[in-house]
Write a protein that holds these residues in place. Structure first.
Motif, short mmCIF file in Angstrom:
data_model
loop_
_atom_site.label_atom_id
_atom_site.label_comp_id
_atom_site.label_asym_id
_atom_site.label_seq_id
_atom_site.Cartn_x
_atom_site.Cartn_y
_atom_site.Cartn_z
N TYR A 277 0.84 -1.19 0.00
CA TYR A 277 0.00 0.00 0.00
C TYR A 277 0.88 1.25 0.00
O TYR A 277 1.58 1.53 0.98
N GLU A 280 -1.88 6.65 -3.08
CA GLU A 280 -3.33 6.72 -2.92
C GLU A 280 -3.91 5.46 -2.28
O GLU A 280 -4.99 5.51 -1.69
N GLU A 281 -3.20 4.34 -2.39
CA GLU A 281 -3.71 3.10 -1.80
C GLU A 281 -3.82 3.22 -0.28
O GLU A 281 -4.70 2.62 0.33
N THR A 282 -2.92 3.99 0.33
CA THR A 282 -3.00 4.16 1.79
C THR A 282 -4.24 4.95 2.18
O THR A 282 -4.79 4.76 3.27
N GLU A 283 -4.69 5.85 1.28
CA GLU A 283 -5.90 6.61 1.56
C GLU A 283 -7.12 5.69 1.56
O GLU A 283 -8.06 5.89 2.34
N ARG A 284 -7.11 4.69 0.71
CA ARG A 284 -8.22 3.73 0.70
C ARG A 284 -8.20 2.88 1.96
O ARG A 284 -9.27 2.54 2.52
N LEU A 286 -7.10 3.88 4.86
CA LEU A 286 -7.61 4.77 5.92
C LEU A 286 -9.12 4.90 5.83
O LEU A 286 -9.82 4.85 6.85
N ALA A 287 -9.64 5.05 4.62
CA ALA A 287 -11.09 5.21 4.44
C ALA A 287 -11.84 3.98 4.93
O ALA A 287 -12.95 4.10 5.49
N LYS A 290 -12.06 4.45 8.67
CA LYS A 290 -12.88 5.59 9.06
C LYS A 290 -14.37 5.33 8.87
O LYS A 290 -15.20 5.92 9.56
N TYR A 300 2.51 7.77 9.52
CA TYR A 300 3.60 7.64 8.55
C TYR A 300 4.88 7.94 9.30
O TYR A 300 4.86 8.45 10.43
#
Length: 317
Positions: A277, A280-284, A286-287, A290, A300
C-alpha cells in the motif's frame, strides 16, 4: 505527552516506511522518553527526529520478530557512544534477554550504563511497570509467535490549588500553599483550621494510551484498548486481503477500527502498513477504517500526535 512514529511499515523497510518503532515522549512529564519496539535502522530514523537517545528510560518490546527487534543492538551501543549513562530497562517476552546478551557478547560491545532486561512469560497478563506517575500493563495477543500489547495509564493528577481563595483570607504565598496542595490540613496561628479539600480542585484524569503488537482481533487487544484516549493498532492489510491477515495472524484496517469502536477508544492510529500500500492506496486503507471508526488517523514515518491534557484536545502533525 506525545507519540512520535519512527517507523510504520510491516515486515521489511520500503522507500516510504521503515519498520516498526514508536516513541512516547514524556519529557514534559518526567524528563524521559519511552520507546515501543525497535526495528532495523531505528537509530537512523532517530537522526531525523527530535529524539535524544540519552533520554531513553525504558523500551517495551511487543514480540521478537525482526521488524520489531533488529534495531536494538545498535540503539543500545549508540546510547553509550552518545553519553547515555543513566539506567535503561527493556521489557519484553522471554527470549529478549538471550537475544541482547548474545548480540553484545559476540560483538564485544560494552555499555556505559546499567541495563536491565525484564522478561515475561507468553501468557502473562498484568503490570510490568508502575510508579507514582504511570502504570503499564500488558496482555497476550494472537500472532504467529508470542506477542503482547501495552496499556500506558497516567495516574490522576492532583487538582489545582485555589490560590485566589487563600489570598482572600490574607494568606500570602509560601510553605502553607505547598502543604495544602499536598492534601495536608493547616492550622493558622489564631487556631483556624484550613481543610485542604476546601482549597484544592477535583483531581485531573490521567491519559491512557494503548500500543498493540502484531495481532489478529482478540480479547487481549479489546481489554487493553478499553476506554483508551489513543489506540495504536496494526493495519497490515485491507479487508480485500483478509485471507492474508488470517494466514499470517495480522489485522486489517477494518479489524482495527472494529476493535477501537467496541473498546470505546478515542483516537485510532493505524500503523504497521504493508509495503503493497503506497500513495493513494494508503488513503483507501484509511477510508476503510474511518467508515467504522470515524476518529482514525494513518501514521507515517515521523508522524507525531500530541496527547494534550484532558479537556484540551490533541492532534497530529
Amino acid at each position: 505527552m506525545e507519540l512520535y512514529f519512527l517507523g510504520t511499515g510491516a515486515g521489511m523497510p520500503s522507500k516510504e516506511r521503515n519498520v516498526t518503532s514508536l516513541v512516547l515522549n514524556l519529557m514534559a512529564e518526567r524528563n524521559a522518553i519511552w520507546m515501543f519496539d525497535c526495528g532495523e535502522a531505528t537509530q537512523h530514523q532517530v537522526l531525523r527526529a527530535p529524539v535524544r537517545i540519552g533520554k531513553l528510560e525504558r523500551l517495551f518490546v511487543t514480540h521478537l520478530h525482526g521488524d520489531h527487534l533488529y534495531g536494538l543492538p545498535g540503539l543500545l551501543t549508540s546510547r553509550s557512544y552518545q553519553g547515555g549513562d543513566t539506567p535503561f530497562t527493556l521489557h519484553g517476552p522471554v527470549g529478549l534477554k538471550r537475544f541482547i546478551h548474545t548480540a553484545l557478547e559476540v560483538s564485544q560491545a560494552h555499555l556505559a550504563y546499567p541495563l536491565e532486561i525484564e522478561e515475561f512469560e507468553p501468557d502473562f497478563e498484568g503490570v510490568v511497570f508502575e510508579d507514582e506517575q504511570f502504570r503499564v500493563t500488558t496482555a497476550p495477543l494472537v500472532h504467529r509467535i508470542d506477542s503482547h500489547g501495552y496499556r500506558i495509564e497516567e495516574k490522576p493528577q492532583k487538582g489545582r490549588l485555589q490560590a485566589e481563595r487563600l489570598k482572600e483570607l490574607g494568606i500570602a504565598s509560601g510553605p502553607l500553599y505547598g502543604k495544602i496542595k499536598r492534601g495536608e490540613d493547616v492550622v493558622l496561628e489564631d487556631g483556624t483550621v484550613l481543610r485542604a479539600a476546601d482549597f484544592v480542585g477535583p483531581s485531573i484524569r490521567g491519559r491512557t494510551v494503548t500500543i498493540l503488537g502484531d495481532t489478529q482481533p482478540c480479547p487481549g487487544s479489546l481489554m487493553l484498548s478499553r476506554g483508551a484516549d489513543v489506540l495504536v493498532h496494526e493495519a497490515t492489510f485491507m479487508e480485500n486481503r483478509k485471507e492474508l491477515a488470517v494466514k499470517y495472524d495480522h489485522s486489517t484496517a477494518a479489524d482495527a477500527a472494529k476493535t477501537a469502536r467496541e473498546a470505546g477508544a478515542g483516537v485510532l492510529i493505524l500503523t504497521h502498513i504493508s509495503s503493497r500500500y503506497q500513495g493513494e492506496e494508503t488513503e483507501r486503507l484509511l477510508a476503510e477504517a474511518k467508515a467504522i471508526h470515524g476518529n482514525t488517523l494513518l501514521a507515517y514515518d515521523h508522524f507525531r500526535f500530541e496527547l494534550a491534557a484532558p479537556g484540551r484536545g490533541g492532534g497530529g502533525a
